[in-house]
Scaffold this motif. Structure first.
Motif, mmCIF file in Angstrom:
data_model
loop_
_atom_site.group_PDB
_atom_site.id
_atom_site.type_symbol
_atom_site.label_atom_id
_atom_site.label_comp_id
_atom_site.label_asym_id
_atom_site.label_seq_id
_atom_site.Cartn_x
_atom_site.Cartn_y
_atom_site.Cartn_z
ATOM 1 N N GLU A 111 5.106 -3.616 40.508
ATOM 2 C CA GLU A 111 5.875 -4.597 41.283
ATOM 3 C C GLU A 111 6.539 -3.964 42.495
ATOM 4 O O GLU A 111 6.410 -4.455 43.616
ATOM 5 C CB GLU A 111 6.923 -5.278 40.387
ATOM 6 N N LYS A 112 7.269 -2.853 42.289
ATOM 7 C CA LYS A 112 7.965 -2.227 43.401
ATOM 8 C C LYS A 112 6.987 -1.576 44.375
ATOM 9 O O LYS A 112 7.188 -1.607 45.591
ATOM 10 C CB LYS A 112 8.967 -1.192 42.884
ATOM 11 N N ALA A 113 5.931 -0.953 43.837
ATOM 12 C CA ALA A 113 4.953 -0.310 44.708
ATOM 13 C C ALA A 113 4.337 -1.324 45.661
ATOM 14 O O ALA A 113 4.199 -1.080 46.867
ATOM 15 C CB ALA A 113 3.863 0.375 43.879
ATOM 16 N N ILE A 114 3.973 -2.487 45.134
ATOM 17 C CA ILE A 114 3.362 -3.530 45.969
ATOM 18 C C ILE A 114 4.380 -4.115 46.937
ATOM 19 O O ILE A 114 4.095 -4.283 48.138
ATOM 20 C CB ILE A 114 2.754 -4.624 45.072
ATOM 21 N N ALA A 115 5.580 -4.390 46.450
ATOM 22 C CA ALA A 115 6.603 -4.999 47.307
ATOM 23 C C ALA A 115 6.970 -4.086 48.465
ATOM 24 O O ALA A 115 7.104 -4.544 49.619
ATOM 25 C CB ALA A 115 7.843 -5.330 46.469
ATOM 26 N N TRP A 116 7.166 -2.804 48.181
ATOM 27 C CA TRP A 116 7.543 -1.870 49.254
ATOM 28 C C TRP A 116 6.393 -1.654 50.241
ATOM 29 O O TRP A 116 6.615 -1.546 51.450
ATOM 30 C CB TRP A 116 7.983 -0.541 48.654
ATOM 31 N N ALA A 117 5.166 -1.588 49.759
ATOM 32 C CA ALA A 117 4.025 -1.413 50.656
ATOM 33 C C ALA A 117 3.920 -2.599 51.617
ATOM 34 O O ALA A 117 3.643 -2.437 52.814
ATOM 35 C CB ALA A 117 2.741 -1.267 49.846
ATOM 36 N N TRP A 118 4.165 -3.789 51.092
ATOM 37 C CA TRP A 118 4.111 -4.996 51.932
ATOM 38 C C TRP A 118 5.262 -5.019 52.938
ATOM 39 O O TRP A 118 5.077 -5.349 54.112
ATOM 40 C CB TRP A 118 4.137 -6.226 51.032
ATOM 41 N N GLU A 119 6.448 -4.637 52.477
ATOM 42 C CA GLU A 119 7.613 -4.608 53.363
ATOM 43 C C GLU A 119 7.399 -3.603 54.496
ATOM 44 O O GLU A 119 7.677 -3.885 55.668
ATOM 45 C CB GLU A 119 8.870 -4.240 52.575
ATOM 46 N N LEU A 120 6.919 -2.418 54.155
ATOM 47 C CA LEU A 120 6.666 -1.395 55.174
ATOM 48 C C LEU A 120 5.630 -1.885 56.179
ATOM 49 O O LEU A 120 5.801 -1.728 57.399
ATOM 50 C CB LEU A 120 6.176 -0.108 54.503
ATOM 51 N N SER A 121 4.581 -2.493 55.683
ATOM 52 C CA SER A 121 3.484 -2.911 56.555
ATOM 53 C C SER A 121 3.889 -4.061 57.476
ATOM 54 O O SER A 121 3.569 -4.039 58.676
ATOM 55 C CB SER A 121 2.274 -3.335 55.709
ATOM 56 N N THR A 122 4.601 -5.057 56.919
ATOM 57 C CA THR A 122 4.861 -6.284 57.693
ATOM 58 C C THR A 122 6.201 -6.288 58.415
ATOM 59 O O THR A 122 6.319 -6.839 59.516
ATOM 60 C CB THR A 122 4.786 -7.512 56.772
ATOM 61 N N LYS A 123 7.230 -5.654 57.829
ATOM 62 C CA LYS A 123 8.554 -5.714 58.448
ATOM 63 C C LYS A 123 8.890 -4.479 59.267
ATOM 64 O O LYS A 123 9.632 -4.558 60.244
ATOM 65 C CB LYS A 123 9.619 -5.925 57.369
ATOM 66 N N VAL A 124 8.369 -3.316 58.852
ATOM 67 C CA VAL A 124 8.661 -2.077 59.586
ATOM 68 C C VAL A 124 7.596 -1.810 60.639
ATOM 69 O O VAL A 124 7.903 -1.656 61.827
ATOM 70 C CB VAL A 124 8.779 -0.888 58.609
ATOM 71 N N PHE A 125 6.331 -1.775 60.219
ATOM 72 C CA PHE A 125 5.253 -1.585 61.194
ATOM 73 C C PHE A 125 4.883 -2.898 61.893
ATOM 74 O O PHE A 125 4.111 -2.887 62.854
ATOM 75 C CB PHE A 125 4.023 -0.993 60.510
ATOM 76 N N LYS A 126 5.425 -4.007 61.367
ATOM 77 C CA LYS A 126 5.270 -5.327 61.976
ATOM 78 C C LYS A 126 3.811 -5.771 62.107
ATOM 79 O O LYS A 126 3.407 -6.383 63.096
ATOM 80 C CB LYS A 126 5.966 -5.374 63.351
ATOM 81 N N PRO A 128 1.041 -8.300 61.460
ATOM 82 C CA PRO A 128 1.051 -9.730 61.153
ATOM 83 C C PRO A 128 0.462 -10.003 59.769
ATOM 84 O O PRO A 128 -0.597 -9.477 59.415
ATOM 85 C CB PRO A 128 0.175 -10.332 62.254
ATOM 86 N N LYS A 129 1.145 -10.819 58.969
ATOM 87 C CA LYS A 129 0.694 -11.097 57.610
ATOM 88 C C LYS A 129 -0.699 -11.718 57.598
ATOM 89 O O LYS A 129 -1.500 -11.458 56.692
ATOM 90 C CB LYS A 129 1.679 -12.033 56.918
ATOM 91 N N GLU A 130 -0.978 -12.541 58.619
ATOM 92 C CA GLU A 130 -2.280 -13.201 58.642
ATOM 93 C C GLU A 130 -3.421 -12.239 58.965
ATOM 94 O O GLU A 130 -4.596 -12.611 58.876
ATOM 95 C CB GLU A 130 -2.275 -14.352 59.652
ATOM 96 N N ARG A 131 -3.073 -11.012 59.337
ATOM 97 C CA ARG A 131 -4.095 -10.011 59.609
ATOM 98 C C ARG A 131 -4.317 -9.071 58.411
ATOM 99 O O ARG A 131 -5.072 -8.100 58.510
ATOM 100 C CB ARG A 131 -3.715 -9.170 60.829
ATOM 101 N N LEU A 132 -3.655 -9.300 57.291
ATOM 102 C CA LEU A 132 -3.759 -8.411 56.141
ATOM 103 C C LEU A 132 -4.542 -9.046 54.998
ATOM 104 O O LEU A 132 -4.360 -10.233 54.684
ATOM 105 C CB LEU A 132 -2.372 -8.004 55.653
ATOM 106 N N VAL A 133 -5.420 -8.257 54.385
ATOM 107 C CA VAL A 133 -6.190 -8.662 53.214
ATOM 108 C C VAL A 133 -5.974 -7.586 52.154
ATOM 109 O O VAL A 133 -5.865 -6.399 52.478
ATOM 110 C CB VAL A 133 -7.693 -8.780 53.547
#
Length: 886
Positions: A111-126, A128-133
């Motif tokens: 849970e945390k591994a996935i949540a943090w990876a998503w946060e880093l990718s979308t909120k820190v590196f910005k 776009p969510k629609e560009r991620l698979v």
């Protein structure tokens, strides 16, 4: 991505260093300790090189070691060569790459591994969510649910994949588990239907989350680990490609400056290069990154293991430089750029810059010679094989065995030319050579060894007393004469004696065996050598008095003077290694040694010659430690404890669970079973007498210690006194006197060369009478008796100038079995298709030789002077015919 809407939806541009720091700081803020990158030389014996960020934590995942922290984050340098053929040809294959990772050791899980990876990718590196698979392992319903329900990724953008793609392993055995990967979509406008993550023109996988749950054994059985762990990897180069909006990893700021340096050396502009040139530049950029880090971590080029990987990468880079038209050495210059790019994150590359550049210079110069020889032979082979054909395995093996041309390089070049290589034939030729080698070894006399093997079951381990005793009573357990067991041996007989106990040191660890005597009841056996077969000591010697019999009780007495000399030399070897590590390079390690009574020899992995100043500094340091009278501390301890204390292991030695440690506190600590002085002051003096190269990347230092130093200096003093008498000079005046004589000799040689040149010119003028006119050309073919190669060259240049449009061919035999030939053709002769290099090379074959050179000027040689006249006649006939042709 070209529309204004797509452009406005792109993430901000970040440099490679900013991406690295951002990742590490993100996880540090979430309780992860930032740890340094592990060496590319792994502690794990199951892998050759560090291939992933988790490797340094493998013992923790296996439960073999307790984690010092529950969470960690690293930027790990990695080397993988399994896809080396794709390097430079695809957008993102590399041999060297940096893996940014966050790790949990039984602390948090999916849970945390996935949540943090998503946060880093979308909120820190910005991104776009629609560009991620994302992808998940086919059976991992937990991960699928987390992505769908907690993160909110549309179901169409969660792809289930098989074991080949989404089950991560660190090697054939070890920790493993299902993984989930995050992909960046360069073309989201293509929609979510039938997403194919294998389409690397659309998708790039940049983040891999491994849920470390199992251990895989050699039979591929999976066993749950004691704790559930997290191992992730974000590819720095791939994220740089995304954020810097480049078409491939190579054009990011992590690699492109290296490529630009190589392009500038080749006189090229990258954006104007064709595809083949770009591939070569990318290979150089990738491989040079790899090799600077490998050498920085102590790897030296060789034909084995990771040393071979290093050599192969250097050679591939050099060859691709050749494909770009770079004929001169260039790798060092490119490496300077790579070092500058890496030093802020990995300071050891700057600290080891001298070693890196030295190793590259050595390997490149060696391989350029190999290329010159091997490429010519390979070109001849390829010319004989039609397109789509196959180079014979025996020919490929000859390239490898005779010219040092790697099989992989032969395959690569053949493939470029539309040919293949008979690999089975190559392997058969290799095996044939091994068989011949084995047959050669079978001629060695192994009678003593054979007898020992047969009798070993009836022999007990020899008790070694030599660390504390120089003499002891002993019983003769076995006598051998000519390799055969006997009951007794009389005076004058060469024998091998096995005792129940002995103070004699048996040769091992580089130290030779003790000498001495076995005596008792009018029996004397001189011991000349002692060898060890497993746990049995064998005393080689000669019965000098009486008759020795199996079961005799004798007194075993070592030659104490010899032992003391060996002790001095052995301890001096330890001090020498410590000085080398301290003053030259901490990554230096022993590659072999000899500790004799009169000298010591020490081989090290080092790519260049040590300078006289360095040798003087090393010698001074060793003698300082000797004078400081450091006391030896000898202890037996578990090998794990010894290594934890920093003890150095001896090259080639095998160790058990318990090891003997020789420690001179603050100076040297090594695992060693040899004999040593109790205090360094017992050594007396230490003197280096030679430093040479013995193999690729291996240097040898020879030295003397103790009484041998005085003997060495006495010999030198005698030589100096004899030179002083001969030159009528004091010892301190000898260098100046010899220099003056050397200058006189050089002046005389110069005068001789001038005289020979003048004589050659005079001889050449006399040859003008032999000039003939053939059509519009002047032709001179003549012999200059006794002329050497320089004289022929001088004469040919002079005659060519005087003839103008024409051809000059001269020959001479200055010594038995030696022929010199030279050809000088004017540009007008070249226009008729006649080239000096090819022409004179063919003529030289008539004299049993060969040669070549430029179209207008070339030299050749031969071994059969009796054929010189015929060769010159043939040269004249051919030139007359060709020059007369319209």
């Amino acid at each position: 991505m070209t529309s204004s809407k797509a452009a406005s939806n792109l993430p901000p541009i970040l440099k490679g260093a900013e991406i690295r720091d951002t990742f590490l700081n993100f996880y540090a803020e979430r309780g992860h300790k930032i740890l340094p990158s592990a060496s590319l030389v792994p502690e794990d014996p199951t892998v050759l090189l560090t291939i992933a960020g988790m490797l340094q934590f493998k013992p923790i995942f296996l439960g073999q070691r307790t984690a010092e922290v529950p969470r960690a984050t690293t930027s790990q340098k990695c080397i993988r060569t399994n896809d080396i053929e794709n390097v430079g040809r695809t957008a993102r294959h590399h041999t060297f790459f940096e893996m940014l990772g966050n790790f949990s050791f039984g602390d948090y899980f999916k849970e945390k591994a996935i949540a943090w990876a998503w946060e880093l990718s979308t909120k820190v590196f910005k991104l776009p969510k629609e560009r991620l698979v994302v992808s998940v392992f086919r059976d991992d319903d937990d991960a699928f649910a987390i992505w769908r329900d907690q993160i909110g990724v549309p179901v169409k953008r969660i792809i289930r994949m098989d074991e080949a793609d989404n089950f991560w392993v660190s090697g054939p055995t070890g920790p493993c588990g299902p993984c989930s990967e995050i992909y960046y979509d360069f073309h989201p406008e293509r929609g979510d239907d039938d997403i194919d993550l294998e389409d690397d023109t659309r998708f790039i996988e940049f983040y891999n989350l491994v849920f470390m749950q199992y251990n895989r054994d050699a039979e591929e059985n999976l066993t749950p680990l004691a704790a559930q762990n997290i191992d992730t990897g974000l590819g720095l180069e791939r994220m740089a490609q995304i954020l810097q909006r480049k078409p491939n990893n190579y054009e990011t700021d992590l690699i492109f400056p290296i490529i630009e340096t190589a392009a500038a050396i080749a006189g090229l502009a990258y954006d104007k290069c064709d595809e083949a040139q770009k591939v070569s530049l990318k290979v150089i950029g990738d491989h040079v990154r790899s090799v600077i880090h490998m050498i920085a971590d102590g790897i030296t080029a060789s034909n084995l293991g990771r040393g071979y990987v290093l050599r192969r990468l250097i050679r591939r880079a050099v060859r691709h430089g050749r494909l770009l038209g770079i004929e001169k050495p260039f790798i060092q210059q490119v490496a300077e750029t790579a070092i500058a790019l890496s030093e802020s994150a990995y300071p050891n590359v700057r600290q080891r810059a001298a070693a890196i550049l030295g190793e590259l210079q050595l390997e490149e110069s060696r391989f350029l010679e190999t290329l010159d020889r091997g490429e010519k032979l390979l070109a001849d082979l390829l010319a004989k094989v039609p397109k789509g054909g196959e180079i014979a395995g025996k020919d490929a093996f000859k390239l490898y065995d005779t010219y040092g041309f790697p099989l992989e390089l032969t395959q690569e070049i053949a493939e470029e030319q539309g040919r293949t290589v008979d690999i089975k034939g190559f392997e058969a030729a290799m095996e044939e050579q091994r068989d011949m080698s084995r047959e050669a070894h079978e001629t060695i006399d192994l009678t003593v060894q054979g007898s020992l093997d047969e009798l070993a079951e009836n022999l007990h381990e020899t008790e070694f007393l030599g660390y504390s005793d120089v003499a002891s009573p002993a019983e003769v357990r076995l006598l051998l004469v000519d390799g055969k067991p006997v009951e007794r041996a009389e005076a004058g007989t060469q024998v091998q004696v096995v005792l129940d106990r002995t103070p004699f040191y048996a040769e091992s660890g580089g130290q030779i065996g003790d000498r001495g005597y076995l005596s008792g009841n009018q029996v004397v056996v001189r011991v000349e050598d002692v060898q060890k077969d497993g746990v049995i000591f064998v005393h080689f010697g000669r019965v000098e008095q009486g008759t020795v019999t199996t079961g005799d009780r004798l007194s075993a007495q070592i030659d104490l003077a010899c032992r003391r000399r060996a002790q001095a030399n052995h301890t001096a070897t330890h001090l020498l290694q410590a000085a080398l590590k301290s003053l030259i390079d901490e990554n230096i390690s022993q590659q072999g040694s000899l500790v004799a009574f009169d000298r010591l020899r020490f081989d090290i992995n080092f790519s260049r010659a040590l300078t006289p100043e360095e040798l003087e500094q090393i010698e001074k340091q060793v003698n300082t430690w000797i004078a400081e009278a450091h006391t030896a501390h000898v202890a037996v301890m578990p090998i794990t404890e010894a290594k934890a204390k920093g003890a150095t292991a001896m090259f080639g030695e095998k160790y058990g669970d318990e090891v003997r440690v020789i420690d001179f506190p603050g100076v040297s600590m090594e695992l060693c079973g040899g004999t040593h002085v109790q205090n360094t002051a017992e050594i007396g003096l230490f003197k280096i007498i030679a430093e040479t190269g013995v193999a690729a990347g291996i240097r040898r230092i020879e030295a003397v210690a103790g009484p041998a130093v005085l003997e060495y200096l006495n010999v030198r003093d005698k030589v100096v006194r004899e030179l002083g008498d001969r030159f009528k000079a004091k010892p301190e005046e000898l260098p100046e006197r010899i220099t003056a004589l050397h200058e006189e000799l050089k002046a005389t040689q110069k005068q001789l060369e001038t005289a020979k040149a003048e004589l050659a010119l005079a001889q050449s003028d006399q040859l003008l009478d032999q000039v003939e006119t053939v059509g519009d050309f002047k032709l001179l073919v003549a012999e200059m008796p006794g002329a050497d190669a320089d004289a022929l060259k001088t004469a040919a240049e002079r005659l060519s100038q005087k003839l103008g449009d024409g051809a000059v061919v001269l020959g001479a035999s200055p010594a038995p079995e030696k022929v010199n030939l030279i050809a000088a053709f004017s540009p007008t002769v070249n226009k008729k298709g006649i080239q000096a290099g090819k022409f004179i090379g063919a003529i030289a074959k008539l004299c049993g030789g060969g040669g070549g050179g430029r179209p207008n000027f070339a030299q050749a040689g031969g071994r059969d002077p009796e054929k010189l006249s015929d060769a010159l006649a043939e040269a004249k006939r051919q030139l007359t015919e060709q020059l007369a042709a319209s």
